[in-house]
Structure formats: structure tokens, C-alpha cells
Enzyme design. Structure first.
Site, PDB file in Angstrom:
ATOM      1  N   ASN A 195       0.634  -0.755  -0.200  1.00 20.47           N
ATOM      2  CA  ASN A 195       0.014   0.294   0.053  1.00 20.47           C
ATOM      3  C   ASN A 195       0.486   1.169  -0.125  1.00 20.47           C
ATOM      4  O   ASN A 195       0.706   2.175  -0.576  1.00 20.47           O
ATOM      5  CB  ASN A 195      -0.575  -0.291   1.269  1.00 20.47           C
ATOM      6  CG  ASN A 195      -1.474  -0.804   1.095  1.00 20.47           C
ATOM      7  OD1 ASN A 195      -2.448  -1.584   0.011  1.00 20.47           O
ATOM      8  ND2 ASN A 195      -3.010  -1.120   2.185  1.00 20.47           N
ATOM      9  N   ASP A 228       1.964   0.689  -9.158  1.00 21.38           N
ATOM     10  CA  ASP A 228       0.662   0.540  -9.161  1.00 21.38           C
ATOM     11  C   ASP A 228       0.352  -0.760  -9.565  1.00 21.38           C
ATOM     12  O   ASP A 228      -0.735  -1.338  -8.873  1.00 21.38           O
ATOM     13  CB  ASP A 228      -0.523   1.615 -10.126  1.00 21.38           C
ATOM     14  CG  ASP A 228      -1.874   0.683  -9.605  1.00 21.38           C
ATOM     15  OD1 ASP A 228      -2.500   0.911  -8.849  1.00 21.38           O
ATOM     16  OD2 ASP A 228      -2.615   0.533 -10.226  1.00 21.38           O
ATOM     17  N   GLU A 234      -7.119  -4.605  -1.885  1.00 18.30           N
ATOM     18  CA  GLU A 234      -7.992  -4.579  -3.453  1.00 18.30           C
ATOM     19  C   GLU A 234      -8.445  -3.878  -3.098  1.00 18.30           C
ATOM     20  O   GLU A 234      -8.081  -2.718  -4.159  1.00 18.30           O
ATOM     21  CB  GLU A 234      -8.327  -5.823  -3.179  1.00 18.30           C
ATOM     22  CG  GLU A 234      -9.266  -6.118  -4.483  1.00 18.30           C
ATOM     23  CD  GLU A 234     -10.155  -7.183  -5.003  1.00 18.30           C
ATOM     24  OE1 GLU A 234     -11.227  -7.015  -5.340  1.00 18.30           O
ATOM     25  OE2 GLU A 234     -10.025  -8.094  -3.830  1.00 18.30           O
ATOM     26  N   HIS A 248      -7.993  -0.302  -5.598  1.00 17.44           N
ATOM     27  CA  HIS A 248      -9.190   0.076  -6.273  1.00 17.44           C
ATOM     28  C   HIS A 248      -9.423   1.578  -6.157  1.00 17.44           C
ATOM     29  O   HIS A 248      -9.614   2.288  -6.724  1.00 17.44           O
ATOM     30  CB  HIS A 248     -10.505  -0.069  -5.785  1.00 17.44           C
ATOM     31  CG  HIS A 248     -10.346  -2.090  -7.711  1.00 17.44           C
ATOM     32  ND1 HIS A 248      -9.466  -2.259  -8.292  1.00 17.44           N
ATOM     33  CD2 HIS A 248     -10.218  -3.300  -6.163  1.00 17.44           C
ATOM     34  CE1 HIS A 248      -9.537  -3.520  -8.496  1.00 17.44           C
ATOM     35  NE2 HIS A 248     -10.093  -3.676  -7.827  1.00 17.44           N
ATOM     36  N   ASP A 258      -6.268   4.433  -7.606  1.00 21.50           N
ATOM     37  CA  ASP A 258      -7.155   4.012  -8.917  1.00 21.50           C
ATOM     38  C   ASP A 258      -8.506   5.272  -9.141  1.00 21.50           C
ATOM     39  O   ASP A 258      -8.402   5.903 -10.090  1.00 21.50           O
ATOM     40  CB  ASP A 258      -7.523   2.838  -9.324  1.00 21.50           C
ATOM     41  CG  ASP A 258      -5.665   1.818  -9.734  1.00 21.50           C
ATOM     42  OD1 ASP A 258      -5.227   2.725  -9.555  1.00 21.50           O
ATOM     43  OD2 ASP A 258      -6.952   0.390  -9.809  1.00 21.50           O
TER      44      ASP A 258
END
Length: 416
Positions: A86, A133, A151, A155, A158
Site C-alpha cells: 500500500n 500500481d 485490493e 481500486h 485508481d
């Protein structure tokens, strides 16, 4: 952009500072922690339980992925094993945001020309984000630190990156001279990202096409480099036969990409979900997520067209960022709904910012629209950050992990 394929069940690692630690920390830190925390936990116990059971599923491979794998494998091999996945993602995102804000500073109306180095910086920032990423998932598997949080974190980053990437592209080609095209391109980008997770909410599988995130990002990097080489004369020149300005070509590509992607997404959505009687993974209507993104785009379009002071035309960057933060939050809530197999609710504080703009126009701009736009921007950003921090803290506490640090002795695999 659209949740990177190399996520592969990557999920993340750590605890942001939680309010529980306030009693042992400085008063200022306690106040700050409470300020960015929602008063009540955003997720229920049932949602957290279903989150533990979540399994990441993806399908498809894009054109350039096999060619880039060697570079990505080499890059992740250079990353120290103690660096949390992360942390890799957030560093890439911050670089991407900073380099895009440079363009926003020099080109607030997306009609100006920035210094050549600013376009180069933005191209490099996007490439760095794409690289980091992608390798975060590889780092998670390499360090055995994959959890559902990663996860979601991937996202979430993103969803925010998408806003800045599409805005930076419009600035690079000086699309502010064609406000309708700029509006379409920016909202088409956020809409496609939302639809990618909408079909995942329906089918339970994140699907990638032959032309996907990696290819689009490379194309955008080329746009930034062309801005350095050609400048305004290049974008304003006419394409032979078609007799349109070169700057319209990327917009037409966006139209084609939107039609192609949405055809695939809605093909999955309308085919029926994996839930009971063809419903979503949460057992809800497959069309229910449209209300959220539809409301955002409808409000954005109405406020744009009804503004008496040409709010969007004069301040396109602020406008796109404001609604971009709103879109990012509802996209994050959609991802959470998918991972926790729960229903999305339409009532959300994310709509307060757009509502302020709408009501101000309804009352004949009682307050200067520019001032209200700034208020909506600040509120929407704060609302997004507050939700993201609260969700990350709650999940990290539940899984006994850290968001930005790998626990020395952990059993992350239990949460795969």
C-alpha cells in the site's frame, strides 16, 4: 485508472493512526484523528465478516501486459521486502497527483500552454504511477502480505488517479477551448471506471479487455510528450480529409473507447448477475448502481449548462476535480459493496457539494458560483478522504494488520 490487472488478490497491510490510540498520543494528533474519522464505523460486523471471505477474481489480458511483465518483474525485485504494497501504491498516486496539479497551476482553464518540463513531469508521473500500481500486487505476494484491504486500497487509488489522469490529458491537448468535448472526455473516463466495477459487482469478476488500462496510459503519456514537441500549433492544426483539429482526435478516441468498453460492460450487466434470480453478487438489482453515477453526471451537466457565469468554461479544472472527488467516493462505495456483498444506498454525503451548486443556481446565484464551487471542492475532497481513512482504519483493525507497514510476524494468508 481502471483497477490494475496485476492486483491479483493484493490487499494491504496496516493501521493508520486510530482514535483508540488518542489517549496515549498528543492532543493535536487526537483531534486530527477524530477529524478525519467518521463518528460511526462505515462498515457493519456482517460486512466485515463477508469481507474476510472475499476472493479476488479477474479475467482477460490486455495487449501490452505480456510485453510489460519483464519490466514489472525486474522493478519489484528492486523493492526492499520491508516496504508495504500500500505504501508503494500511495507514493505512486501522490506523484501522479502532484505532477498533474503542476499542469492545473499553469493551465487553470485548460487553454494555456505550460512549460515543456511540466508536460514531461506529468508523463513521468503517470508512468511512475502505472509502474508502482502494477507491482504492488507482486510485492504483496512476494512478502505474503495479501489481504482484502489491499485490493480495496488499490481500486481506491485508481479511482482518484482516474480523475487526475483524464484532467491532465485534457490540459495537455488544450481541450478547454472546446468545453463540451472536455466535459465529455473527463466524465467518460470516470464513468468507464465506474462501469468496470459495476460489472464486477454484478458478475463477481473484474474483466479486462485487449485494450485496457495499460494501453490507455501509454497513449496518454504520448499525448503529454506531443505537447512538448508540438505545442499549441500542433493541437490547433487540421487533420487532412477529416478537416478537424488534431486536439479533437483524442476526444474521438475517447468516444470510440467509451462505446467499445460500455458495450462489453453492459453486455455482462444485462446478461444477469451471479446472485439469486440474476441479481448482483449482493442480491440487489443489476441496474441499481446506475442511480449513483447517473446522479453525479446529471447534476454536473445541469450545473454546467445552467450556469449564468459560465462556471465550467472559466474554471474547468476546479469543476472536474469537484465532481471527480464525488465520483471517486461513490466508486469506492461500489467496490466496498462488491467486496462485502452488500447493498449500495443512494443517500450519501458525497452529493452535498453538487447540491450546494445546484441550489445556488436555483436561487439565482445568491452566492457567487465561483465561491460555492470552491466550497463544494473542499467539502467533496474532505468527504472522500474521511470515508477512505475510516474504512481503511476499520478494516485494518478488524484484520489486525497495518495499512502502510508489514507486520513482522503475520498470518496474512488467512485473509486471502
Amino acid at each position: 485508472m481502471s483497477g490494475h490487472r496485476n492486483l491479483k488478490r493484493r490487499c494491504g497491510e496496516s493501521h493508520l493512526e486510530s482514535p483508540a490510540g488518542c489517549a496515549h498520543g498528543p492532543a493535536a494528533a487526537c483531534v486530527l484523528s477524530k477529524l478525519v474519522q467518521l463518528p460511526t464505523p462505515p462498515l457493519s460486523k456482517h460486512q466485515l465478516k463477508r469481507l474476510e471471505e472475499h476472493k479476488y477474481q479477474s479475467a482477460g489480458r490486455s495487449l501490452l501486459e505480456p510485453l510489460m511483465q519483464g519490466y514489472w518483474e525486474w522493478l519489484v525485485g528492486k523493492v526492499p521486502a520491508w516496504i508495504a504494497p500500500n505504501l508503494i501504491t500511495i507514493i505512486g498516486l501522490l506523484i501522479n497527483i502532484f505532477t498533474t496539479l503542476l499542469l492545473v497551476y499553469y493551465c487553470p482553464t485548460a487553454t494555456e500552454q505550460a512549460p515543456p518540463w511540466a508536460y514531461i513531469a506529468c508523463a513521468c508521473g503517470l508512468f511512475i504511477y502505472q509502474s508502482l500500481d502494477t507491482i504492488d500486487g507482486k510485492q504483496a505476494r512476494r512478502t505474503n502480505s495479501s489481504t482484502p484491504l489491499g485490493e480495496l486500497f488499490d481500486h481506491g487509488c485508481d479511482s482518484l488517479s482516474t480523475v487526475f489522469v483524464v484532467l491532465g490529458t485534457c490540459i495537455a491537448v488544450q481541450l478547454g477551448t472546446n468545453p463540451d468535448w472536455m466535459f465529455f472526455c473527463c466524465f467518460a473516463g470516470t464513468f468507464m471506471f465506474y462501469c468496470a466495477h459495476w460489472q464486477t459487482y454484478v458478475s463477481g469478476t473484474l474483466r479486462f479487455g485487449i485494450i485496457d488500462v495499460t494501453e490507455v496510459q501509454i497513449f496518454i503519456i504520448i499525448m503529454h510528450l506531443l505537447a512538448v514537441i508540438g505545442g499549441p500549433p500542433f493541437w490547433q492544426s487540421l487533420i487532412p480529409i477529416l478537416n478537424i483539429q488534431v486536439k479533437i482526435f483524442p476526444a474521438l478516441c475517447t468516444v470510440a473507447g467509451t462505446i467499445f468498453s460500455c458495450t462489453n460492460y453492459f453486455g455482462v450487466i444485462f446478461t444477469g448477475g451471479v446472485g439469486k434470480n440474476g441479481s448482483t453478487i449482493a442480491g440487489t438489482s443489476v441496474l441499481s448502481p446506475f442511480l449513483h453515477i447517473g446522479s453525479v453526471i446529471a447534476l454536473a451537466a445541469m450545473i454546467y449548462k445552467k450556469s449564468a457565469v459560465q462556471l465550467f468554461e472559466k474554471h474547468p479544472c476546479l469543476y472536474i476535480l469537484t465532481f471527480g472527488f464525488v465520483s471517486a467516493k461513490i466508486t469506492n462505495k461500489l467496490v466496498v459493496a462488491h467486496m462485502t456483498k452488500s447493498e449500495m444506498h443512494l443517500h450519501d454525503t458525497a452529493f452535498i457539494g453538487p447540491a450546494l451548486l445546484f441550489l445556488d443556481q436555483y436561487f439565482n446565484s445568491f452566492i457567487d458560483e465561483y465561491i460555492v464551487l470552491w466550497i463544494a471542492l473542499i467539502f467533496s475532497l474532505f468527504d472522500l478522504l474521511r470515508y477512505c481513512v475510516s474504512v481503511c482504519n476499520q478494516i485494518a483493525a478488524h484484520l489486525h494488520i497495518h495499512v502502510f507497514r508489514i507486520k513482522s510476524s503475520s498470518t496474512h494468508s488467512n485473509h486471502h
